[in-house]
Design an enzyme around this catalytic site. Structure first.
Site, PDB file in Angstrom:
ATOM      1  N   ARG A   1     -21.947  41.220  -8.399  1.00  0.00           N
ATOM      2  CA  ARG A   1     -21.571  41.383  -7.009  1.00  0.00           C
ATOM      3  C   ARG A   1     -21.593  42.880  -6.723  1.00  0.00           C
ATOM      4  NH1 ARG A   1     -17.784  39.994  -3.026  1.00  0.00           N
ATOM      5  NH2 ARG A   1     -17.329  38.081  -4.078  1.00  0.00           N
TER       6      ARG A   1
ATOM      7  N   HIS B   1     -18.497  40.227   2.908  1.00  0.00           N
ATOM      8  CA  HIS B   1     -18.237  38.818   2.550  1.00  0.00           C
ATOM      9  C   HIS B   1     -19.506  37.959   2.664  1.00  0.00           C
ATOM     10  CE1 HIS B   1     -13.683  39.348   3.439  1.00  0.00           C
ATOM     11  NE2 HIS B   1     -13.906  39.441   2.147  1.00  0.00           N
TER      12      HIS B   1
ATOM     13  N   ARG C   1       1.153  33.308   1.807  1.00  0.00           N
ATOM     14  CA  ARG C   1       2.036  32.192   1.449  1.00  0.00           C
ATOM     15  C   ARG C   1       3.498  32.648   1.500  1.00  0.00           C
ATOM     16  NH1 ARG C   1       0.584  28.712  -3.655  1.00  0.00           N
ATOM     17  NH2 ARG C   1      -0.317  30.713  -4.117  1.00  0.00           N
TER      18      ARG C   1
ATOM     19  N   GLU D   1     -18.376  32.215  -4.529  1.00  0.00           N
ATOM     20  CA  GLU D   1     -19.261  33.383  -4.531  1.00  0.00           C
ATOM     21  C   GLU D   1     -19.922  33.566  -5.900  1.00  0.00           C
ATOM     22  OE1 GLU D   1     -15.658  35.130  -2.950  1.00  0.00           O
ATOM     23  OE2 GLU D   1     -16.901  36.549  -1.864  1.00  0.00           O
TER      24      GLU D   1
ATOM     25  N   ASN E   1     -18.145  40.657 -12.054  1.00  0.00           N
ATOM     26  CA  ASN E   1     -17.479  41.280 -10.910  1.00  0.00           C
ATOM     27  C   ASN E   1     -16.683  42.450 -11.474  1.00  0.00           C
ATOM     28  OD1 ASN E   1     -16.259  41.883  -8.506  1.00  0.00           O
ATOM     29  ND2 ASN E   1     -15.776  39.746  -7.998  1.00  0.00           N
TER      30      ASN E   1
ATOM     31  N   ARG F   1      -5.013  45.884   4.352  1.00  0.00           N
ATOM     32  CA  ARG F   1      -5.914  46.677   5.206  1.00  0.00           C
ATOM     33  C   ARG F   1      -5.602  46.398   6.674  1.00  0.00           C
ATOM     34  NH1 ARG F   1     -11.489  45.102   2.278  1.00  0.00           N
ATOM     35  NH2 ARG F   1     -10.195  43.651   1.112  1.00  0.00           N
TER      36      ARG F   1
ATOM     37  N   HIS G   1     -13.661  33.641   6.628  1.00  0.00           N
ATOM     38  CA  HIS G   1     -13.381  33.882   5.204  1.00  0.00           C
ATOM     39  C   HIS G   1     -12.030  34.591   5.184  1.00  0.00           C
ATOM     40  CE1 HIS G   1     -14.325  34.976   0.934  1.00  0.00           C
ATOM     41  NE2 HIS G   1     -13.373  35.841   1.226  1.00  0.00           N
ATOM     42  N   LEU G   2     -10.974  33.819   5.006  1.00  0.00           N
ATOM     43  CA  LEU G   2      -9.614  34.342   5.167  1.00  0.00           C
ATOM     44  C   LEU G   2      -8.907  34.353   3.819  1.00  0.00           C
ATOM     45  CD1 LEU G   2      -8.745  32.216   8.351  1.00  0.00           C
ATOM     46  CD2 LEU G   2      -9.939  34.420   8.245  1.00  0.00           C
TER      47      LEU G   2
HETATM   48  P1  ADP Z   1      -8.855  37.592  -2.494  1.00  0.00           P
HETATM   49  O1  ADP Z   1      -9.462  38.131  -1.253  1.00  0.00           O
HETATM   50  O2  ADP Z   1      -7.931  38.547  -3.184  1.00  0.00           O
HETATM   51  O3  ADP Z   1      -9.824  36.878  -3.423  1.00  0.00           O
HETATM   52  P2  ADP Z   1      -7.837  34.925  -1.983  1.00  0.00           P
HETATM   53  O4  ADP Z   1      -9.066  34.349  -1.389  1.00  0.00           O
HETATM   54  O5  ADP Z   1      -7.422  34.434  -3.316  1.00  0.00           O
HETATM   55  O6  ADP Z   1      -7.850  36.507  -1.973  1.00  0.00           O
HETATM   56  O7  ADP Z   1      -6.642  34.686  -0.929  1.00  0.00           O
HETATM   57  C1  ADP Z   1      -5.371  35.172  -1.167  1.00  0.00           C
HETATM   58  C2  ADP Z   1      -4.493  34.792   0.014  1.00  0.00           C
HETATM   59  O8  ADP Z   1      -4.445  33.368   0.141  1.00  0.00           O
HETATM   60  C3  ADP Z   1      -3.057  35.272  -0.146  1.00  0.00           C
HETATM   61  O9  ADP Z   1      -2.583  35.790   1.081  1.00  0.00           O
HETATM   62  C4  ADP Z   1      -2.307  33.986  -0.466  1.00  0.00           C
HETATM   63  O10 ADP Z   1      -0.956  33.995  -0.094  1.00  0.00           O
HETATM   64  C5  ADP Z   1      -3.094  33.003   0.383  1.00  0.00           C
HETATM   65  N1  ADP Z   1      -2.802  31.631  -0.046  1.00  0.00           N
HETATM   66  C6  ADP Z   1      -3.109  31.027  -1.200  1.00  0.00           C
HETATM   67  N2  ADP Z   1      -2.557  29.781  -1.238  1.00  0.00           N
HETATM   68  C7  ADP Z   1      -1.878  29.633  -0.070  1.00  0.00           C
HETATM   69  C8  ADP Z   1      -1.099  28.573   0.506  1.00  0.00           C
HETATM   70  N3  ADP Z   1      -0.910  27.431  -0.135  1.00  0.00           N
HETATM   71  N4  ADP Z   1      -0.585  28.783   1.736  1.00  0.00           N
HETATM   72  C9  ADP Z   1      -0.761  29.928   2.392  1.00  0.00           C
HETATM   73  N5  ADP Z   1      -1.489  30.953   1.915  1.00  0.00           N
HETATM   74  C10 ADP Z   1      -2.036  30.807   0.697  1.00  0.00           C
END
Ligand code: ADP
Length: 394
Positions: A94, A182, A284, A378, A9, A240, A207-208
């Site tokens: 990727r 995604h 978080r 992924e 990646n 974004r 996919h959040l």
């Molecule tokens: P990326 O798209 O950069 O790969 P990730 O899939 O790692 O991102 O997601 C990052 C998001 O997930 C951040 O907003 C992070 O705060 C949130 N996140 C991770 N753990 C938690 C949690 N325990 N509670 C709430 N949000 C979380």
């Protein structure tokens, strides 16, 4: 000697990798993963075992920039000298955009690398650096088979009406269309869903993560997705903006508040959860904050998810399964609970304890819609496609 698939990646100043073992089981177990960060300023390498224990680290020192070629040379040589004596048999990359030519993964040739490089005009954030990674390996290890796995190609099954915008033919011919992203994650998730809901036909996946999107799947195929052209639109993301009407953007330029470059920066890097909260784009941290603007950002996020699920349920003609994945989807029980509460009209009911525990099935047995939390993978998806198109080809 251990034969492996290398998954790459490649970013602008960082490179992440995973080495997947080739054995008779075809399950491709992860051997190790790692990466090199800050390649242009203070490069440092780290490698970890499959379960996250550090194995090795290396630093080049401040102001000793290294190129993608040097970084990949280092990684592949490191793997060979590593305790398992890992021999890379193929590399998988990727690549976000496959354009009109690719509706699935492809083995890379010099001509295809040039075609993909040209697509950076459409997708300026990731494409150029991902292609740089593939080009670097082609130059340093010319005989090594390489595969590109695209985020956009999973959505080429969308009906024609979902792939177009109501623009004049000139603009559509110039390449403005709905790509969607995604896709590597959606490809992985749709293969997992039958394990938990074998009869499901109408599925919505969220996919959040830092980047966020939703996808409507009918019989395992994408029929609609929120990200549009270059990963900016759809849901609000960490930084974004998500959807903003084009007329508002024209106004911001006309009014002199922004020029094109500063507006692009505002939309990509200063918008979304960060823009709304004025604090951070990290979900978080927003959940832990008592600031009313942090609450507003989280509320806006859940509001757009709710609108999307409503619209996609209409497109699917009902809903059998809702899946949450990626950082927020897999870990944020409050976001999942807030969305599911809004979906009570659809017969969605979740089990509070299962939700708080991030269990795989978080819906109650009575819920008319099964609600699942499935960690995405992924990297493994890229390893599998790379295997199937190269060393695993019959
Ligand atoms: P990326 O798209 O950069 O790969 P990730 O899939 O790692 O991102 O997601 C990052 C998001 O997930 C951040 O907003 C992070 O705060 C949130 N996140 C991770 N753990 C938690 C949690 N325990 N509670 C709430 N949000 C979380």
């Amino acid at each position: 000697m251990t034969d492996a698939i290398l998954v790459v990646n490649s970013g602008s100043t960082s490179l992440k990798f995973g080495a997947y073992k080739l054995d008779d089981s075809k399950s491709l177990p992860l051997l190790c993963r790692g990466g090199i960060d800050s390649m242009s300023t203070d490069p440092h390498f780290i490698a970890k075992t499959a379960d996250g224990k550090p194995i090795d680290a290396h630093e080049w020192g401040k102001d000793n920039a290294i190129s993608h070629k040097q970084a990949l040379n280092f990684i592949i040589n490191w793997l060979e000298q590593h305790e398992d004596n890992i021999k890379v048999k193929a590399a998988g990359h990727r690549v976000v955009l496959g354009g009109t030519r690719f509706s699935g993964p492809t083995v890379l040739t010099a001509e295809i690398i040039d075609y993909l490089d040209d697509l950076k005009r459409m997708e300026p954030s990731h494409q150029a650096y991902e292609v740089l990674g593939a080009r670097a390996i082609a130059e340093v290890f010319p005989g090594l088979p390489q595969v590109a796995v695209f985020d956009s190609s999973f959505h080429r099954t969308m009906p024609e009406v979902a792939q177009i915008y109501a623009l004049p033919k000139k603009a559509r011919d110039a390449g403005a269309c709905h790509w969607g992203y995604h896709g590597i994650s959606y490809d992985y998730i749709h293969r997992q869903v039958p394990k938990y809901a074998p009869e499901a036909r109408r599925v919505i996946v969220g996919h959040l993560g830092g980047g966020a999107s939703m996808c409507a799947l009918l019989d395992g195929k994408s029929i609609e997705t929120t990200m549009g052209f270059a990963g900016l639109t759809g849901l609000p993301m960490a930084t974004r903006s998500g959807d903003v009407p084009a007329d508002a953007l024209f106004y911001l330029i006309r009014s002199g508040a922004y020029d094109t470059a500063s507006l692009e920066k505002a939309l990509y890097a200063e918008g979304g959860l960060l823009g709304l909260s004025g604090i951070t784009g990290d979900m978080r941290a927003l959940q832990e904050s008592t600031d009313p603007n942090a609450r507003l950002a989280v509320d806006y996020f859940v509001y757009t998810l709710t609108k999307t699920v409503g619209a996609y349920t209409a497109l699917l003609g009902g809903l059998d399964v809702l899946v949450f994945t990626a950082g927020i989807g897999e870990n944020s029980s409050p976001v999942r609970a807030a969305l599911c509460e809004k979906l009570a009209w659809l017969g969605v009911q979740i089990d509070e304890k299962a939700n708080e525990a991030n269990a795989i099935t978080i819906s109650t047995p009575e819920s008319r819609v099964k609600v699942l939390v499935i960690p995405t993978n992924e990297e493994l998806m890229i390893a599998q496609h790379t295997h199937d198109l190269t060393v695993g080809k019959a």
